[in-house]
Write a protein that holds these residues in place. Structure first.
Motif, PDB file in Angstrom:
ATOM      1  N   PRO A 200       0.822  -1.210   0.000  1.00  0.00           N
ATOM      2  CA  PRO A 200       0.000   0.000   0.000  1.00  0.00           C
ATOM      3  C   PRO A 200       0.858   1.264   0.000  1.00  0.00           C
ATOM      4  O   PRO A 200       2.030   1.236   0.380  1.00  0.00           O
ATOM      5  CB  PRO A 200      -0.797  -0.125   1.293  1.00  0.00           C
ATOM      6  CG  PRO A 200       0.083  -0.933   2.193  1.00  0.00           C
ATOM      7  CD  PRO A 200       0.770  -1.915   1.288  1.00  0.00           C
ATOM      8  N   ILE A 201       0.259   2.358  -0.410  1.00  0.00           N
ATOM      9  CA  ILE A 201       0.932   3.649  -0.323  1.00  0.00           C
ATOM     10  C   ILE A 201       0.697   4.229   1.059  1.00  0.00           C
ATOM     11  O   ILE A 201      -0.368   4.040   1.661  1.00  0.00           O
ATOM     12  CB  ILE A 201       0.432   4.612  -1.425  1.00  0.00           C
ATOM     13  CG1 ILE A 201       1.309   5.875  -1.471  1.00  0.00           C
ATOM     14  CG2 ILE A 201      -1.039   4.970  -1.233  1.00  0.00           C
ATOM     15  CD1 ILE A 201       1.069   6.744  -2.696  1.00  0.00           C
ATOM     16  N   ALA A 202       1.707   4.900   1.601  1.00  0.00           N
ATOM     17  CA  ALA A 202       1.583   5.589   2.894  1.00  0.00           C
ATOM     18  C   ALA A 202       1.401   7.067   2.622  1.00  0.00           C
ATOM     19  O   ALA A 202       2.251   7.705   1.986  1.00  0.00           O
ATOM     20  CB  ALA A 202       2.835   5.353   3.738  1.00  0.00           C
ATOM     21  N   ALA A 203       0.289   7.609   3.071  1.00  0.00           N
ATOM     22  CA  ALA A 203      -0.026   9.007   2.790  1.00  0.00           C
ATOM     23  C   ALA A 203       0.757   9.940   3.696  1.00  0.00           C
ATOM     24  O   ALA A 203       0.871   9.710   4.901  1.00  0.00           O
ATOM     25  CB  ALA A 203      -1.519   9.249   2.959  1.00  0.00           C
ATOM     26  N   ASP A 204       1.302  11.005   3.112  1.00  0.00           N
ATOM     27  CA  ASP A 204       1.865  12.104   3.886  1.00  0.00           C
ATOM     28  C   ASP A 204       0.816  13.183   4.102  1.00  0.00           C
ATOM     29  O   ASP A 204       0.937  14.015   4.993  1.00  0.00           O
ATOM     30  CB  ASP A 204       3.072  12.709   3.156  1.00  0.00           C
ATOM     31  CG  ASP A 204       4.213  11.715   3.020  1.00  0.00           C
ATOM     32  OD1 ASP A 204       4.432  10.937   3.955  1.00  0.00           O
ATOM     33  OD2 ASP A 204       4.880  11.718   1.972  1.00  0.00           O
ATOM     34  N   GLY A 205      -0.171  13.184   3.255  1.00  0.00           N
ATOM     35  CA  GLY A 205      -1.282  14.119   3.282  1.00  0.00           C
ATOM     36  C   GLY A 205      -2.260  13.681   2.215  1.00  0.00           C
ATOM     37  O   GLY A 205      -2.107  12.617   1.612  1.00  0.00           O
TER      38      GLY A 205
ATOM     39  N   PHE B 121       5.806   4.959  -1.140  1.00  0.00           N
ATOM     40  CA  PHE B 121       5.606   3.506  -1.143  1.00  0.00           C
ATOM     41  C   PHE B 121       6.950   2.812  -1.236  1.00  0.00           C
ATOM     42  O   PHE B 121       7.934   3.387  -1.717  1.00  0.00           O
ATOM     43  CB  PHE B 121       4.687   3.071  -2.297  1.00  0.00           C
ATOM     44  CG  PHE B 121       5.151   3.496  -3.668  1.00  0.00           C
ATOM     45  CD1 PHE B 121       5.982   2.678  -4.430  1.00  0.00           C
ATOM     46  CD2 PHE B 121       4.743   4.711  -4.217  1.00  0.00           C
ATOM     47  CE1 PHE B 121       6.405   3.066  -5.704  1.00  0.00           C
ATOM     48  CE2 PHE B 121       5.156   5.101  -5.482  1.00  0.00           C
ATOM     49  CZ  PHE B 121       5.989   4.279  -6.232  1.00  0.00           C
ATOM     50  N   THR B 122       6.992   1.584  -0.751  1.00  0.00           N
ATOM     51  CA  THR B 122       8.199   0.763  -0.810  1.00  0.00           C
ATOM     52  C   THR B 122       7.847  -0.593  -1.405  1.00  0.00           C
ATOM     53  O   THR B 122       6.937  -1.268  -0.909  1.00  0.00           O
ATOM     54  CB  THR B 122       8.810   0.568   0.591  1.00  0.00           C
ATOM     55  OG1 THR B 122       9.157   1.846   1.131  1.00  0.00           O
ATOM     56  CG2 THR B 122      10.052  -0.308   0.519  1.00  0.00           C
ATOM     57  N   TRP B 123       8.552  -0.965  -2.460  1.00  0.00           N
ATOM     58  CA  TRP B 123       8.362  -2.277  -3.077  1.00  0.00           C
ATOM     59  C   TRP B 123       9.616  -3.121  -2.861  1.00  0.00           C
ATOM     60  O   TRP B 123      10.742  -2.671  -3.111  1.00  0.00           O
ATOM     61  CB  TRP B 123       8.127  -2.139  -4.586  1.00  0.00           C
ATOM     62  CG  TRP B 123       6.859  -1.417  -4.955  1.00  0.00           C
ATOM     63  CD1 TRP B 123       5.748  -1.244  -4.209  1.00  0.00           C
ATOM     64  CD2 TRP B 123       6.599  -0.773  -6.216  1.00  0.00           C
ATOM     65  NE1 TRP B 123       4.795  -0.540  -4.894  1.00  0.00           N
ATOM     66  CE2 TRP B 123       5.282  -0.234  -6.145  1.00  0.00           C
ATOM     67  CE3 TRP B 123       7.320  -0.603  -7.393  1.00  0.00           C
ATOM     68  CZ2 TRP B 123       4.699   0.463  -7.195  1.00  0.00           C
ATOM     69  CZ3 TRP B 123       6.744   0.087  -8.454  1.00  0.00           C
ATOM     70  CH2 TRP B 123       5.434   0.609  -8.349  1.00  0.00           C
TER      71      TRP B 123
ATOM     72  N   SER C  14      15.201  -2.653  -3.392  1.00  0.00           N
ATOM     73  CA  SER C  14      13.841  -2.118  -3.201  1.00  0.00           C
ATOM     74  C   SER C  14      13.659  -0.852  -4.016  1.00  0.00           C
ATOM     75  O   SER C  14      14.620  -0.183  -4.403  1.00  0.00           O
ATOM     76  CB  SER C  14      13.595  -1.826  -1.718  1.00  0.00           C
ATOM     77  OG  SER C  14      14.450  -0.804  -1.257  1.00  0.00           O
ATOM     78  N   ILE C  15      12.406  -0.546  -4.258  1.00  0.00           N
ATOM     79  CA  ILE C  15      12.024   0.717  -4.887  1.00  0.00           C
ATOM     80  C   ILE C  15      11.379   1.593  -3.823  1.00  0.00           C
ATOM     81  O   ILE C  15      10.412   1.193  -3.166  1.00  0.00           O
ATOM     82  CB  ILE C  15      11.042   0.503  -6.052  1.00  0.00           C
ATOM     83  CG1 ILE C  15      11.703  -0.276  -7.178  1.00  0.00           C
ATOM     84  CG2 ILE C  15      10.480   1.833  -6.554  1.00  0.00           C
ATOM     85  CD1 ILE C  15      12.808   0.487  -7.888  1.00  0.00           C
TER      86      ILE C  15
END
Length: 493
Positions: free
Chosen positions: A448-453, A459-461, A467-468
């Motif tokens: 999942p994406i982690a929202a900053d706002g 996101f981390t893959w 990793s990306i």
């Protein structure tokens, strides 16, 4: 009392453990610190999800009768009173009674004849007093002993003027005098004693019925008697009555009552829709973080603080505002007083606060408070709120996953901001994507994406070769468009 019952419930936090599960560890931290610092009595509390989730008492509230400390024992909280003074000023601002950038001498006429250190010195403002940037010298411990000063004597002191250590607004320098003047501002505007405003407009609405400034009227068997440690023995400090410097440090409260204040403070985060029924608006409470820009490097008050990651520290309005590498924003303040020491740590992003009150002169218990915060964070008791992912951010993250899989930016057609094609052409996007994918190998892109706002996230893959670390940044346009997209590869060590 859980303050949240008075208004709209907060968004739920992730499920976490009960602080009481770690009572042995907490007790060890507290007892060791008390022994090292010769503390007669102490109470520690954790406020979490709008209630006093954990309270621990140790020692005695007086050395003669040896009454044990209880959650209802009354302690002078010294400079932690300043938070009540600052919020009172902000309430008067909300009511149109003052502006923060008004000169203070508009409300305290005794200041009008002062001689400033330079001809180009600005007149002291309300904001300067709130943020300790009025040019006054640091006045601990002198200011603490002014608690008993009469209002008449304080008027004479102000009329005579005070020496400055520098011109106003040049830097932060902690001055109790400034908050005493704020108390006079409140009294002159409301035409009533400072304590009346705090007691009637803050303490009573929060149900803090045992708290107040007239300590001599409080039941003696409920009060923690203040002591100092000298010549390898405890000596009782004289009880200081309510006086002209009460706005800087005169409040007496219990753990039970103070938890109600912290429940109210923490309930101001995060910003949200719904009823706003507290004694001050949520947005007003959140403004206590705003203050002077005189930031300093900060090392945690915890054990080994100098060896831990540094942060930034500035003074807001009645609170020290810390940007911490783990906790994010932290509001903290100590209280040092003849006979008492205290510390509070508010974690707005966690919906939690920790505090400790003691009855020994200048025995600020910042170290055990921060050590216990670290313990409870590591154990999953204190959990940071997760920023919700907006529909727009989720939609563009899906597009970012498609871009990676396809190796082209075709999925973004018609959805990018005007800068996007100027910053990198479609041809170069295809080239960069191919090169990055060659470095990373196959990646798992379902994380999942982690929202900053609402308009940005990371996101981390996990990939075959590393990793990306990705970013999605949306533009402030209607309709919302994408201004930046990043896929940074990090190889395995």
């Amino acid at each position: 009392m859980a303050f949240l019952a008075l208004g709209t419930p907060l968004p739920a936090l992730a499920q976490s453990s009960d602080p009481a599960s770690f009572d042995p560890e907490i007790t060890t931290i507290l007892k060791n610190w008390m022994t090292e610092n010769h503390i007669p009595g102490m109470v520690f509390g954790v406020v979490k999800d709008g209630r006093l989730a954990y309270v621990k008492t140790e020692g005695v509230q007086d050395l003669v009768q040896k009454r044990p400390v209880t959650p209802d024992t009354l302690f002078r909280i010294a400079s932690m009173t300043k938070a009540f003074t600052a919020l009172s000023i902000l309430k008067l601002r909300d009511e149109g009674k003052l502006a923060l950038d008004d000169p203070a001498d508009r409300y305290v006429p005794e200041l009008r004849g002062w001689t400033y250190p330079t001809t180009d010195s600005p007149r002291i403002t309300i904001r300067d007093l709130l943020t300790h940037s009025a040019g006054f010298v640091t006045d601990d411990p002198w200011g603490d002993r002014q608690q008993v000063l009469s209002q008449t004597a304080f008027t004479a002191l102000l009329r005579a003027g005070v020496p400055f250590t520098r011109a106003p607004e040049m830097r932060h320098e902690y001055a109790n005098l400034g908050y005493a003047i704020l108390g006079r501002v409140i009294a002159n505007i409301t035409k009533a004693p400072y304590r009346s405003f705090v007691e009637q407009r803050l303490l009573t609405p929060l149900g803090m019925t045992a708290s107040g400034f007239d300590v001599l009227a409080h039941p003696k068997d409920k009060r923690a008697i203040g002591y100092r440690w000298e010549n390898d023995a405890w000596a009782e400090e004289p009880t200081m009555k309510d006086g002209a410097f009460n706005a800087m440090g005169g409040l007496e409260t219990s753990a039970t009552d103070y938890a109600k204040w912290l429940s109210f403070i923490t309930s101001a985060w995060p910003p949200r829709d719904g009823e706003d029924t507290g004694p001050a608006k949520r947005a007003t409470v959140r403004q206590i973080m705003r203050g002077a820009n005189n930031a300093n490097v900060f090392h945690r008050y915890a054990t080994g603080g100098g060896k831990q990651c540094p942060g930034a520290l500035a003074y807001g309005m009645g609170w020290r505002v810390i940007t911490d590498c783990d906790y994010g924003t932290v509001l903290a303040h100590g209280g040092g007083y003849p006979g008492y020491g205290s510390h509070v740590m508010v974690l707005p992003e966690y919906g939690a606060a920790l505090f400790a009150l003691t009855n020994r002169t200048y025995s600020g218990p910042s170290q055990p408070v921060w050590d216990i915060a670290a313990l409870l964070t590591a154990k999953g008791v204190l959990v940071k709120r997760v920023e919700p992912v907006s529909a727009d951010l989720a939609s563009f993250y899906t597009a970012a996953q498609t871009v990676w899989t396809s190796g082209t930016i075709d999925a973004l057609q018609g959805r990018v901001a005007m800068n996007f094609p100027m910053d990198r052409t479609a041809v170069n996007w295809a080239k960069v994507l191919a090169e990055t994918k060659a470095k990373s190998g196959t990646c798992e892109t379902s994380a999942p994406i982690a929202a900053d706002g609402a308009l940005s996230g990371t996101f981390t893959w996990k990939c075959e070769k590393g990793s990306i670390e990705g970013t999605v940044l949306l533009a402030p346009t209607k309709p919302i468009t994408l201004q930046s997209l990043g896929y940074a590869f990090e190889g395995k060590d």
